[in-house]
Motif scaffolding. Structure first.
Motif, PDB file in Angstrom:
ATOM      1  N   UNK A 213       9.775   9.307  -6.892  1.00 45.74           N
ATOM      2  CA  UNK A 213      10.423   8.042  -6.596  1.00 45.74           C
ATOM      3  C   UNK A 213       9.807   7.443  -5.341  1.00 45.74           C
ATOM      4  N   UNK A 214       9.850   6.135  -5.241  1.00 46.55           N
ATOM      5  CA  UNK A 214       9.256   5.463  -4.094  1.00 46.55           C
ATOM      6  C   UNK A 214      10.330   4.662  -3.385  1.00 46.55           C
ATOM      7  N   UNK A 215      10.550   4.946  -2.098  1.00 46.49           N
ATOM      8  CA  UNK A 215      11.463   4.179  -1.265  1.00 46.49           C
ATOM      9  C   UNK A 215      10.652   3.182  -0.458  1.00 46.49           C
ATOM     10  N   UNK A 216      10.919   1.916  -0.593  1.00 46.79           N
ATOM     11  CA  UNK A 216      10.056   0.890  -0.016  1.00 46.79           C
ATOM     12  C   UNK A 216       9.808   1.048   1.471  1.00 46.79           C
ATOM     13  N   UNK A 217      10.815   1.347   2.247  1.00 44.74           N
ATOM     14  CA  UNK A 217      10.620   1.469   3.692  1.00 44.74           C
ATOM     15  C   UNK A 217       9.898   2.754   4.080  1.00 44.74           C
ATOM     16  N   UNK A 218      10.012   3.767   3.273  1.00 46.40           N
ATOM     17  CA  UNK A 218       9.425   5.060   3.598  1.00 46.40           C
ATOM     18  C   UNK A 218       8.007   5.221   3.044  1.00 46.40           C
TER      19      UNK A 218
ATOM     20  N   UNK B 292       0.854  -1.186   0.000  1.00 44.32           N
ATOM     21  CA  UNK B 292       0.000   0.000   0.000  1.00 44.32           C
ATOM     22  C   UNK B 292       0.887   1.231   0.000  1.00 44.32           C
ATOM     23  N   UNK B 293       0.603   2.154  -0.901  1.00 39.10           N
ATOM     24  CA  UNK B 293       1.322   3.435  -0.905  1.00 39.10           C
ATOM     25  C   UNK B 293       0.753   4.291   0.231  1.00 39.10           C
ATOM     26  N   UNK B 294       1.593   4.718   1.137  1.00 35.72           N
ATOM     27  CA  UNK B 294       1.150   5.524   2.269  1.00 35.72           C
ATOM     28  C   UNK B 294       0.520   6.821   1.776  1.00 35.72           C
ATOM     29  N   UNK B 295       1.124   7.438   0.782  1.00 37.19           N
ATOM     30  CA  UNK B 295       0.531   8.622   0.145  1.00 37.19           C
ATOM     31  C   UNK B 295      -0.180   8.114  -1.104  1.00 37.19           C
TER      32      UNK B 295
ATOM     33  N   UNK C 279      -5.607   5.336   7.489  1.00 44.15           N
ATOM     34  CA  UNK C 279      -4.192   4.988   7.585  1.00 44.15           C
ATOM     35  C   UNK C 279      -4.133   3.516   7.983  1.00 44.15           C
ATOM     36  N   UNK C 280      -2.969   2.917   7.862  1.00 42.49           N
ATOM     37  CA  UNK C 280      -2.808   1.527   8.273  1.00 42.49           C
ATOM     38  C   UNK C 280      -3.100   1.394   9.770  1.00 42.49           C
ATOM     39  N   UNK C 281      -2.672   2.355  10.564  1.00 47.07           N
ATOM     40  CA  UNK C 281      -2.927   2.309  12.007  1.00 47.07           C
ATOM     41  C   UNK C 281      -4.427   2.390  12.301  1.00 47.07           C
TER      42      UNK C 281
END
Length: 72
Positions: free
Chosen positions: A33-38, A20-23, A60-62
């Motif tokens: 660009x997408x950083x996997x951990x971020x 899931x993309x957080x944004x 959000x995931x939370x």
């Protein structure tokens, strides 16, 4: 709470997970660009669909974890 694809689908489901993309991608105005951990978080397919289930209330995931835990 995690869904184990290998338990249900056998070898076909081994090591499978969605991310899931957080944004949300729909909110991006330009390519980034997408950083996997971020920027990405692993979720099962069901959770991946429930996060944006209501366009006016994207979780959000939370928040989703709390929803599952409390069944609100």
């Amino acid at each position: 709470m995690w869904f184990n694809f290998e338990e249900v689908y056998g070898a076909r489901g081994k090591n499978y997970i969605e991310v899931h993309h957080i944004k949300p991608l729909s909110t991006l105005e330009e390519e980034m660009g997408v950083g996997t951990e971020k920027d990405l978080v692993p979720v099962c397919a069901n959770c991946h669909r429930m996060i944006p289930r209501r366009k006016d209330e994207v979780l959000t995931v939370e928040q989703l974890k709390l929803l599952i835990k409390n069944k609100i």
